[in-house]
Design a protein around this motif. Structure first.
Motif, PDB file in Angstrom:
ATOM      1  N   LYS A 204      -2.302  -3.617  -4.073  1.00 28.79           N
ATOM      2  CA  LYS A 204      -0.790  -3.062  -4.630  1.00 28.79           C
ATOM      3  C   LYS A 204       0.034  -3.484  -4.210  1.00 28.79           C
ATOM      4  CE  LYS A 204      -2.409   0.019  -1.473  1.00 28.79           C
ATOM      5  NZ  LYS A 204      -3.811   0.078  -1.631  1.00 28.79           N
TER       6      LYS A 204
ATOM      7  N   LYS B 277      -0.026  -4.973  -7.576  1.00 28.76           N
ATOM      8  CA  LYS B 277      -0.344  -4.402  -8.829  1.00 28.76           C
ATOM      9  C   LYS B 277      -1.119  -4.700  -9.880  1.00 28.76           C
ATOM     10  CE  LYS B 277       4.400  -2.760  -8.705  1.00 28.76           C
ATOM     11  NZ  LYS B 277       5.538  -2.655  -9.885  1.00 28.76           N
ATOM     12  N   HIS B 278      -2.523  -5.065  -9.006  1.00 29.61           N
ATOM     13  CA  HIS B 278      -3.558  -5.596  -9.705  1.00 29.61           C
ATOM     14  C   HIS B 278      -4.867  -5.074  -9.293  1.00 29.61           C
ATOM     15  CE1 HIS B 278      -6.700  -8.745 -10.301  1.00 29.61           C
ATOM     16  NE2 HIS B 278      -5.833  -9.466 -11.120  1.00 29.61           N
TER      17      HIS B 278
ATOM     18  N   TYR C  57      -0.930  -3.768 -13.866  1.00 32.41           N
ATOM     19  CA  TYR C  57      -0.286  -1.936 -13.813  1.00 32.41           C
ATOM     20  C   TYR C  57       0.570  -2.264 -13.218  1.00 32.41           C
ATOM     21  CZ  TYR C  57      -0.958  -0.995  -8.996  1.00 32.41           C
ATOM     22  OH  TYR C  57      -1.384  -1.099  -8.009  1.00 32.41           O
ATOM     23  N   SER C  58       1.695  -1.797 -13.926  1.00 30.17           N
ATOM     24  CA  SER C  58       3.307  -1.878 -13.610  1.00 30.17           C
ATOM     25  C   SER C  58       4.184  -0.395 -13.354  1.00 30.17           C
ATOM     26  CB  SER C  58       3.853  -2.195 -14.765  1.00 30.17           C
ATOM     27  OG  SER C  58       3.984  -0.898 -15.693  1.00 30.17           O
ATOM     28  N   ASN C  59       3.386   1.053 -12.626  1.00 31.06           N
ATOM     29  CA  ASN C  59       3.604   1.868 -12.038  1.00 31.06           C
ATOM     30  C   ASN C  59       3.873   1.892 -11.129  1.00 31.06           C
ATOM     31  OD1 ASN C  59       4.584   4.426 -11.017  1.00 31.06           O
ATOM     32  ND2 ASN C  59       3.832   5.343 -13.233  1.00 31.06           N
ATOM     33  N   SER C  60       4.391   1.763  -9.864  1.00 34.39           N
ATOM     34  CA  SER C  60       4.269   1.489  -9.041  1.00 34.39           C
ATOM     35  C   SER C  60       3.980   2.727  -8.180  1.00 34.39           C
ATOM     36  CB  SER C  60       4.812   1.033  -7.666  1.00 34.39           C
ATOM     37  OG  SER C  60       6.424   1.738  -8.154  1.00 34.39           O
TER      38      SER C  60
ATOM     39  N   SER D  27      -5.362   4.954  -4.307  1.00 37.45           N
ATOM     40  CA  SER D  27      -4.028   4.023  -4.233  1.00 37.45           C
ATOM     41  C   SER D  27      -4.490   3.936  -2.636  1.00 37.45           C
ATOM     42  CB  SER D  27      -2.842   4.668  -4.713  1.00 37.45           C
ATOM     43  OG  SER D  27      -2.407   5.539  -3.662  1.00 37.45           O
TER      44      SER D  27
ATOM     45  N   GLU E 176      -4.696   3.630 -15.501  1.00 40.68           N
ATOM     46  CA  GLU E 176      -3.774   4.467 -14.257  1.00 40.68           C
ATOM     47  C   GLU E 176      -3.725   5.878 -14.196  1.00 40.68           C
ATOM     48  OE1 GLU E 176       0.040   2.719 -13.565  1.00 40.68           O
ATOM     49  OE2 GLU E 176      -0.271   2.357 -15.925  1.00 40.68           O
TER      50      GLU E 176
ATOM     51  N   SER F 134       1.544   5.106  -9.525  1.00 43.14           N
ATOM     52  CA  SER F 134      -0.255   5.192  -9.842  1.00 43.14           C
ATOM     53  C   SER F 134      -0.655   5.400  -8.621  1.00 43.14           C
ATOM     54  CB  SER F 134      -0.160   4.112 -10.307  1.00 43.14           C
ATOM     55  OG  SER F 134       0.489   4.331 -11.949  1.00 43.14           O
TER      56      SER F 134
ATOM     57  N   GLU G  64       5.813   2.382 -19.144  1.00 44.41           N
ATOM     58  CA  GLU G  64       5.185   1.600 -17.893  1.00 44.41           C
ATOM     59  C   GLU G  64       3.714   1.729 -18.699  1.00 44.41           C
ATOM     60  OE1 GLU G  64       8.012   2.129 -13.925  1.00 44.41           O
ATOM     61  OE2 GLU G  64       5.484   0.911 -14.692  1.00 44.41           O
TER      62      GLU G  64
END
Lengths: 114, 112
Positions: free
Chosen positions: A68, A71-72, A25-28, A52, A92, A30, A2
């Motif tokens: 979300k 993921k930006h 970001y890549s971790n949904s 979030s 994050e 977070s 991640e």
């Protein structure tokens, strides 16, 4: 693994204009994001955060937007001033070896032209 | 917010030697964190140090290379052992939680 990354490494902006700094970001999973400002020779300084369950949060001259779906994350600085010249990091909150931890993005350098 | 100081602010060291960096906080805190910031790059968490327990290291960092002490709630040290030029970085401590952290000014280390 991640990671959190930024689209633009350097942003040059005219004094008085608005600045927009982007972060992917890549971790949904977070649930919390922070923007930090780091001036030369100093440690990072908290600017603004967002959870979030929100898509926008405003502070003094700064606004953070969270999308979300893609993921930006973005940081908008209104009426950029010379004192805004710094490197900006998004971070994050993710789960790590010792529990939750902050993972930082690559950083964007903002240069304010007089 | 907490006021955090670090010593030294910068140092130039010979390869193969070790340097101990101190982090002092003006109030008692449970969690302290040590980060590395390589030249022109972002911050990477080295370890989390809670008072009264062993530090927890992130992937890629080991205790033999980066031993950490946390003798009380206001102080911690990070040692960079057997240094090589690749260890040239800014080392930062921070305090708080995973949701809110305050950073020290950093220690700029150059290894020659």
């Amino acid at each position: 693994g991640e990671s959190v990354g930024l689209h633009l490494p350097t942003l040059s902006v005219q004094e008085g204009d608005n600045s927009i700094i982007n972060c992917a970001y890549s971790n949904s999973a977070s649930d919390y994001f922070i923007w930090y400002k780091q001036e030369s020779g100093k440690g990072p300084q908290f600017i603004i955060d967002i959870r979030s369950n929100m898509d926008k949060r405003q502070g003094q001259r700064v606004t953070v937007l969270l999308n979300k779906t893609v993921k930006h994350l973005s940081l908008q600085i209104a009426a950029t001033q010379p004192g805004d010249s710094a490197v900006y990091f998004c971070a994050e909150n993710i789960f790590g070896a010792a529990g939750n931890k902050l993972t930082f993005g690559g950083g964007t350098r903002v240069l304010v032209k007089p | 917010s907490a006021v955090i100081s670090q010593k030294p602010s910068r140092d130039i060291c010979q390869r193969g030697t070790s340097l101990t960096i101190q982090c002092q906080v003006d109030s008692q805190v449970t969690m302290m964190f040590w980060y590395r910031q390589q030249p022109g790059q972002s911050l990477t968490l080295i370890a989390t140090a809670n008072q009264g327990s062993e530090a927890t290291y992130e992937s890629g960092f080991v205790i033999d290379k980066f031993p950490i002490s946390r003798p009380n709630l206001t102080f911690s040290t990070l040692t960079v052992s057997n240094m090589s030029p690749e260890d040239s970085s800014i080392y930062l401590c921070s305090v708080g939680t995973a949701y809110e952290q305050y950073f020290g000014p950093g220690t700029r280390l150059t290894v020659t």
